[in-house]
Design a protein around this motif. Sequence first.
Motif, PDB file in Angstrom:
ATOM      1  N   ALA A   1     -23.558  61.071 -56.919  1.00 22.42           N
ATOM      2  CA  ALA A   1     -24.503  60.825 -58.450  1.00 22.42           C
ATOM      3  C   ALA A   1     -24.765  59.405 -58.604  1.00 22.42           C
ATOM      4  O   ALA A   1     -25.976  59.272 -59.038  1.00 22.42           O
ATOM      5  CB  ALA A   1     -23.618  61.415 -59.737  1.00 22.42           C
TER       6      ALA A   1
ATOM      7  N   ALA B   1     -23.453  64.874 -63.780  1.00 21.53           N
ATOM      8  CA  ALA B   1     -22.089  64.814 -62.827  1.00 21.53           C
ATOM      9  C   ALA B   1     -21.096  65.114 -63.598  1.00 21.53           C
ATOM     10  O   ALA B   1     -19.981  65.515 -63.104  1.00 21.53           O
ATOM     11  CB  ALA B   1     -22.334  63.443 -62.252  1.00 21.53           C
TER      12      ALA B   1
ATOM     13  N   MET C   1     -28.745  62.170 -65.039  1.00 15.52           N
ATOM     14  CA  MET C   1     -28.020  62.515 -63.643  1.00 15.52           C
ATOM     15  C   MET C   1     -26.611  62.507 -63.864  1.00 15.52           C
ATOM     16  O   MET C   1     -25.853  63.360 -63.290  1.00 15.52           O
ATOM     17  CB  MET C   1     -28.774  61.722 -62.497  1.00 15.52           C
ATOM     18  CG  MET C   1     -28.045  62.113 -60.999  1.00 15.52           C
ATOM     19  SD  MET C   1     -28.162  63.842 -60.545  1.00 15.52           S
ATOM     20  CE  MET C   1     -26.361  64.259 -60.201  1.00 15.52           C
TER      21      MET C   1
END
Length: 484
Positions: free
Chosen positions: A88, A273, A269
């Motif tokens: 990530a 994660a 993002m």
Amino acid sequence: MITFLFSIVLLIVGYFTYGKYIVKMFGVKEERATPAYTSADGVDYVPMSTSKNSLIQLLNIAGVGPIFGPIMGALYGPVAFIWIVVGAIFAGAVHDYLTGMISIRNRGAHLPELAGKFLGKFMKHVVNAFALLLLVLVGTVFVSAPAGLLYNLMNGWMAMGIILALIFLYYILATLLPIDKIIGRFYPIFGALLVISAVGIGGMMVIKGVPIPELTFANLHPDNIPIFPLLFLTISCGALSGFHATQSPIISRTTKNESQGRKIFYGMMIAEAIIAMIWAAAGMALFNGVTLNELLAAGGPAVIVSEVSITMLGAVGGTLAVIGVIILPITSGDTAFRSARMIIADYIKYPQAKIMSRLWIALPMFAISIALTQIDFNILWRYFSWANQSTAVIALFVGAMYLFIAGKNYWVALIPGTFMLMATTTYILNAAIGFGLPMNVSLIGATVISIFLVALFFNAAVKARAAQIPLEEDITNWDSTRTI
């Protein structure tokens, strides 16, 4: 529990450190007008607030990926935590930020158009076909998955066919209507439900002291399960996902200022994660080893989602959590079809101002997707995983080319791109759905192919820099009075 909590802390630290570096290295231009203003059309190009764009981006990219993928990845043990964190911070968030920002610099262009500009015209056609394949697969998977969850939640009192029809009806509306009518209006509410359900499950695991496995050399990969390349394709959306490259341009067309990019693209993002970490931990803790494998075989990840939610939050809270998980794929499936419509329209240069123009493109896609729902979900997921990560490779190479031409640190994209190129090539050479070659032969073949393609990249990059390919669309003649 320590490994789990430390991993989440690392993800947050990564946002404030490596994320800040990526933004500084890329070079934000706050004074530059974004496509939301320069190409405003009231349909796809509509300025929206940072918070609204962030929640929409999170819902767009999440789908069932950060839930189903980590649940299946839990079979590999705590090594899944490493991939989620490292993937990530250094791959997925970089991938999302670069595709989003490069799109902003180029009139909100989608991946095929960007690939054509930075990797050559031939790649535009290849990526166009590849992206459409991925999006139709995603749309289909994200019809089947929530339909199965709804069917289980209602104990089968509504027929599966009716549930599928209702989801498709919503997808048609969300694909055709202006982005601020459904997506912009309801996604912030859905986003809040998603965050609350994930935090609720994660919080209850901590409060109840659920024994989440710790990362040790002894349990790095239980039962000697090989982690390469399968782990890196099984856990995609929670670490690195090419699907995101098809979604970021949707929000690049609604972003007001480049300075918002870190929160919208890199930050969401990282948030995804964290959601993946929670579900991977739940899968490892509550359904350890054989039991998890048996549940996956019996009913797939949907069964585990229901079991985890009700076990952690009780009947009422668990039901709300399941509803949050149902919303997740639906709010990615609709934008998958929306993105596919926009890619086709850009490719054939077909204006989308009129709803009938949008309809003629959308209907064939839905017809294909309806046919694909008859295929077994597990088979669809295997093809989706490979197509998804292969698209991520292309997007990272586009980002690396952009940075190479700009004279910036292109290694931040090229290193994860090359790693995933090796993983996806190994998989397709070895897997039964691919060429079915022995693993040792597949590894050798993938190594040779990867070296060859990276060499081609550097050859093309040097020529592109010499040719001084423009990195961004010229907006010097833009009329600022068009701002809405």
